[in-house]
Design a protein around this motif. Sequence first.
Motif, PDB file in Angstrom:
ATOM      1  N   GLY A  60       0.971  -1.210   0.020  1.00 38.53           N
ATOM      2  CA  GLY A  60      -0.084   0.015  -0.117  1.00 38.53           C
ATOM      3  C   GLY A  60       0.978   1.233  -0.140  1.00 38.53           C
ATOM      4  N   LYS A  61       2.082   1.348  -0.465  1.00 39.91           N
ATOM      5  CA  LYS A  61       2.818   2.458  -0.419  1.00 39.91           C
ATOM      6  C   LYS A  61       3.051   3.093  -1.894  1.00 39.91           C
ATOM      7  CE  LYS A  61       5.756   0.695   3.448  1.00 39.91           C
ATOM      8  NZ  LYS A  61       7.121  -0.002   3.833  1.00 39.91           N
ATOM      9  N   ARG A  62       2.606   2.269  -2.963  1.00 42.99           N
ATOM     10  CA  ARG A  62       2.708   2.858  -4.183  1.00 42.99           C
ATOM     11  C   ARG A  62       1.224   2.805  -4.748  1.00 42.99           C
ATOM     12  NH1 ARG A  62       7.161   6.219  -6.275  1.00 42.99           N
ATOM     13  NH2 ARG A  62       8.699   5.955  -4.751  1.00 42.99           N
ATOM     14  N   ILE A  63       0.877   3.816  -5.755  1.00 42.13           N
ATOM     15  CA  ILE A  63      -0.262   3.741  -6.406  1.00 42.13           C
ATOM     16  C   ILE A  63      -0.109   2.902  -7.940  1.00 42.13           C
ATOM     17  CG2 ILE A  63      -2.137   5.009  -7.515  1.00 42.13           C
ATOM     18  CD1 ILE A  63      -1.370   7.443  -5.843  1.00 42.13           C
ATOM     19  N   PRO A  64      -0.473   1.710  -7.831  1.00 36.53           N
ATOM     20  CA  PRO A  64      -0.095   0.845  -9.054  1.00 36.53           C
ATOM     21  C   PRO A  64      -0.925   1.783 -10.597  1.00 36.53           C
ATOM     22  CG  PRO A  64      -2.078  -0.130  -8.063  1.00 36.53           C
ATOM     23  CD  PRO A  64      -1.484   1.129  -7.037  1.00 36.53           C
ATOM     24  N   ARG A  65      -0.275   1.984 -11.560  1.00 40.48           N
ATOM     25  CA  ARG A  65      -0.768   2.432 -12.681  1.00 40.48           C
ATOM     26  C   ARG A  65      -1.755   1.216 -13.490  1.00 40.48           C
ATOM     27  NH1 ARG A  65       2.330   6.637 -14.932  1.00 40.48           N
ATOM     28  NH2 ARG A  65       4.158   6.992 -13.535  1.00 40.48           N
ATOM     29  N   PRO A  66      -2.783   1.849 -14.226  1.00 39.76           N
ATOM     30  CA  PRO A  66      -3.735   1.193 -14.829  1.00 39.76           C
ATOM     31  C   PRO A  66      -3.390  -0.109 -15.426  1.00 39.76           C
ATOM     32  CG  PRO A  66      -4.372   3.495 -15.193  1.00 39.76           C
ATOM     33  CD  PRO A  66      -3.026   3.420 -14.568  1.00 39.76           C
ATOM     34  N   GLU A  67      -2.098  -0.159 -16.195  1.00 38.38           N
ATOM     35  CA  GLU A  67      -1.518  -1.275 -16.930  1.00 38.38           C
ATOM     36  C   GLU A  67      -1.086  -2.326 -15.962  1.00 38.38           C
ATOM     37  OE1 GLU A  67       1.293   2.263 -17.391  1.00 38.38           O
ATOM     38  OE2 GLU A  67      -0.849   2.103 -17.531  1.00 38.38           O
ATOM     39  N   TYR A  68      -0.588  -1.786 -14.928  1.00 40.46           N
ATOM     40  CA  TYR A  68      -0.068  -2.727 -13.855  1.00 40.46           C
ATOM     41  C   TYR A  68      -1.310  -3.686 -13.443  1.00 40.46           C
ATOM     42  CZ  TYR A  68       2.304  -4.315  -9.426  1.00 40.46           C
ATOM     43  OH  TYR A  68       2.677  -5.124  -8.451  1.00 40.46           O
ATOM     44  N   LEU A  69      -2.388  -3.107 -13.096  1.00 42.32           N
ATOM     45  CA  LEU A  69      -3.572  -3.813 -12.572  1.00 42.32           C
ATOM     46  C   LEU A  69      -3.991  -4.684 -13.828  1.00 42.32           C
ATOM     47  CD1 LEU A  69      -5.425  -0.939 -10.460  1.00 42.32           C
ATOM     48  CD2 LEU A  69      -4.214  -3.097  -9.680  1.00 42.32           C
ATOM     49  N   ASP A  70      -4.048  -4.200 -14.981  1.00 38.27           N
ATOM     50  CA  ASP A  70      -4.304  -5.036 -16.115  1.00 38.27           C
ATOM     51  C   ASP A  70      -3.611  -6.233 -16.450  1.00 38.27           C
ATOM     52  OD1 ASP A  70      -6.592  -3.486 -16.902  1.00 38.27           O
ATOM     53  OD2 ASP A  70      -5.466  -2.217 -18.331  1.00 38.27           O
ATOM     54  N   LYS A  71      -2.169  -6.014 -16.283  1.00 41.11           N
ATOM     55  CA  LYS A  71      -1.370  -7.200 -16.432  1.00 41.11           C
ATOM     56  C   LYS A  71      -1.318  -8.173 -15.121  1.00 41.11           C
ATOM     57  CE  LYS A  71       2.123  -4.515 -19.060  1.00 41.11           C
ATOM     58  NZ  LYS A  71       3.406  -3.971 -19.050  1.00 41.11           N
ATOM     59  N   ALA A  72      -1.677  -7.714 -13.884  1.00 38.64           N
ATOM     60  CA  ALA A  72      -1.658  -8.399 -12.771  1.00 38.64           C
ATOM     61  C   ALA A  72      -2.820  -9.480 -12.848  1.00 38.64           C
ATOM     62  CB  ALA A  72      -1.792  -7.674 -11.448  1.00 38.64           C
ATOM     63  N   ASP A  73      -3.804  -8.675 -13.469  1.00 38.75           N
ATOM     64  CA  ASP A  73      -5.108  -9.463 -13.548  1.00 38.75           C
ATOM     65  C   ASP A  73      -5.169 -10.657 -14.552  1.00 38.75           C
ATOM     66  OD1 ASP A  73      -8.492  -8.821 -13.009  1.00 38.75           O
ATOM     67  OD2 ASP A  73      -8.074  -9.784 -14.935  1.00 38.75           O
ATOM     68  N   GLU A  74      -4.592 -10.262 -15.656  1.00 42.05           N
ATOM     69  CA  GLU A  74      -4.144 -11.256 -16.743  1.00 42.05           C
ATOM     70  C   GLU A  74      -3.345 -12.595 -16.350  1.00 42.05           C
ATOM     71  OE1 GLU A  74      -2.187 -11.709 -21.211  1.00 42.05           O
ATOM     72  OE2 GLU A  74      -2.348  -9.992 -20.196  1.00 42.05           O
ATOM     73  N   VAL A  75      -1.971 -12.183 -15.568  1.00 47.68           N
ATOM     74  CA  VAL A  75      -1.055 -13.010 -15.224  1.00 47.68           C
ATOM     75  C   VAL A  75      -1.800 -13.818 -13.973  1.00 47.68           C
ATOM     76  CG1 VAL A  75       1.082 -13.367 -13.780  1.00 47.68           C
ATOM     77  CG2 VAL A  75       0.869 -11.688 -15.887  1.00 47.68           C
ATOM     78  N   LEU A  76      -2.392 -13.363 -13.022  1.00 42.27           N
ATOM     79  CA  LEU A  76      -2.963 -14.096 -11.871  1.00 42.27           C
ATOM     80  C   LEU A  76      -4.574 -14.610 -12.083  1.00 42.27           C
ATOM     81  CD1 LEU A  76      -2.079 -11.538  -9.071  1.00 42.27           C
ATOM     82  CD2 LEU A  76      -0.791 -13.769  -9.975  1.00 42.27           C
ATOM     83  N   GLY A  77      -5.112 -14.579 -13.389  1.00 42.15           N
ATOM     84  CA  GLY A  77      -6.131 -15.151 -14.048  1.00 42.15           C
ATOM     85  C   GLY A  77      -7.436 -14.767 -13.008  1.00 42.15           C
ATOM     86  N   ALA A  78      -7.443 -13.365 -12.525  1.00 43.04           N
ATOM     87  CA  ALA A  78      -8.488 -12.806 -11.907  1.00 43.04           C
ATOM     88  C   ALA A  78      -9.725 -12.698 -12.481  1.00 43.04           C
ATOM     89  CB  ALA A  78      -7.910 -11.694 -11.073  1.00 43.04           C
ATOM     90  N   GLY A  79      -9.822 -12.852 -13.708  1.00 41.23           N
ATOM     91  CA  GLY A  79     -11.112 -12.760 -14.388  1.00 41.23           C
ATOM     92  C   GLY A  79     -11.668 -11.338 -14.402  1.00 41.23           C
ATOM     93  N   GLY A  80     -10.622 -10.245 -14.151  1.00 42.23           N
ATOM     94  CA  GLY A  80     -11.280  -8.995 -14.281  1.00 42.23           C
ATOM     95  C   GLY A  80     -11.258  -8.254 -12.988  1.00 42.23           C
ATOM     96  N   LEU A  81     -11.218  -9.063 -11.684  1.00 48.12           N
ATOM     97  CA  LEU A  81     -11.359  -8.522 -10.610  1.00 48.12           C
ATOM     98  C   LEU A  81     -10.360  -7.555 -10.074  1.00 48.12           C
ATOM     99  CD1 LEU A  81     -12.460 -11.854  -8.525  1.00 48.12           C
ATOM    100  CD2 LEU A  81     -13.899 -10.006  -9.629  1.00 48.12           C
ATOM    101  N   LEU A  82      -9.257  -7.862 -10.474  1.00 51.62           N
ATOM    102  CA  LEU A  82      -7.946  -6.862 -10.278  1.00 51.62           C
ATOM    103  C   LEU A  82      -8.187  -5.680 -11.178  1.00 51.62           C
ATOM    104  CD1 LEU A  82      -5.247  -9.364  -9.835  1.00 51.62           C
ATOM    105  CD2 LEU A  82      -6.470  -8.371  -7.914  1.00 51.62           C
ATOM    106  N   ALA A  83      -8.614  -5.941 -12.323  1.00 50.88           N
ATOM    107  CA  ALA A  83      -8.589  -4.858 -13.394  1.00 50.88           C
ATOM    108  C   ALA A  83      -9.671  -3.889 -13.055  1.00 50.88           C
ATOM    109  CB  ALA A  83      -8.796  -5.397 -14.800  1.00 50.88           C
ATOM    110  N   ALA A  84     -10.743  -4.296 -12.205  1.00 52.23           N
ATOM    111  CA  ALA A  84     -11.985  -3.567 -12.014  1.00 52.23           C
ATOM    112  C   ALA A  84     -11.653  -2.483 -10.793  1.00 52.23           C
ATOM    113  CB  ALA A  84     -13.044  -4.475 -11.489  1.00 52.23           C
ATOM    114  N   MET A  85     -10.592  -2.628  -9.960  1.00 51.70           N
ATOM    115  CA  MET A  85      -9.902  -1.698  -9.139  1.00 51.70           C
ATOM    116  C   MET A  85      -9.373  -0.388  -9.677  1.00 51.70           C
ATOM    117  SD  MET A  85      -8.475  -4.082  -6.045  1.00 51.70           S
ATOM    118  CE  MET A  85      -7.242  -4.747  -6.910  1.00 51.70           C
TER     119      MET A  85
END
Length: 281
Positions: A60-85
């Motif tokens: 919680g010390k850094r603000i992730p950029r939108p593309e960070y969340l998109d990539k994390a969602d894809e790599v972790l198979g979150a089905g859009g839950l992480l990208a929705a943040m």
Amino acid sequence: MSGEEEPGWEVEPDDEWGLAVLATVGRQLKLRREAVGMRVADFAKAIGYGEDLVYKVESGKRIPRPEYLDKADEVLGAGGLLAAMKEDVEKVRYPRRVRALAEREAKAVEVQLYDPLNIHGLLQTPEYARALLLMRRPAYSSEQVERYLSARLARKSIFDRDPAPEMSFVLEEWTLRRPLGGKEALRGQLEHLLRVAELRGVELQVMPMDREEHAGSAGGIEVLKFADGSAVGRSPAVVNGRPVEEPRYLRILELRYGIVRAQALTPRESTTFIEQLLGAT
């Protein structure tokens, strides 16, 4: 571009809501990564960011950029839950006081604005806004410049509202003549003002430098009115610039703004004046 080069932004230490959002986002990212059994080093490599950034985002010390969340969602198979943040994280990117201002502007049905020092933020092109931010002393860091620039440009969504609020701006002639950021930046800014002046519900007026009387000499004026009849105003000449809602203070601000408008060129005269300045630039 790697995370080493794009480290993300930090939230201001007194921004309690922003810190809470980042803590929640970071915790969700960490839980999801651990649930699939992926180490930080492997996750960082998979999304193309540095390990240090991953640790900071998850704590919680850094603000992730939108593309960070998109990539994390894809790599972790979150089905859009992480990208929705991304929506909440996008709001956190803007400083708290800017968020508060944008929220008020988003609800306003009438806006009255006078800035004696610069072209108002809602009217600035990205080039002009960046030039102003880079001129600030003490200097902003590159991170701060980008953060404030993003926040300033995001406020322009007020023009896209349907119906848009009635907006009135009074501009000082000298702010239209000084080539901040260079002559090309000034030309682009003047062209933008002419386009904005054509919008329904927008009135731009120019205060010429040759006026012998000026009711705005005490400082800028901002008044926002809302559908329920309430209003909020601000001026450095009234209670040290803090937002005010009391009728006695609002009356002072509206009186001054009304006189400033009367002393300035009419909207039609102002458009002609800006066209002349553009032709001479």
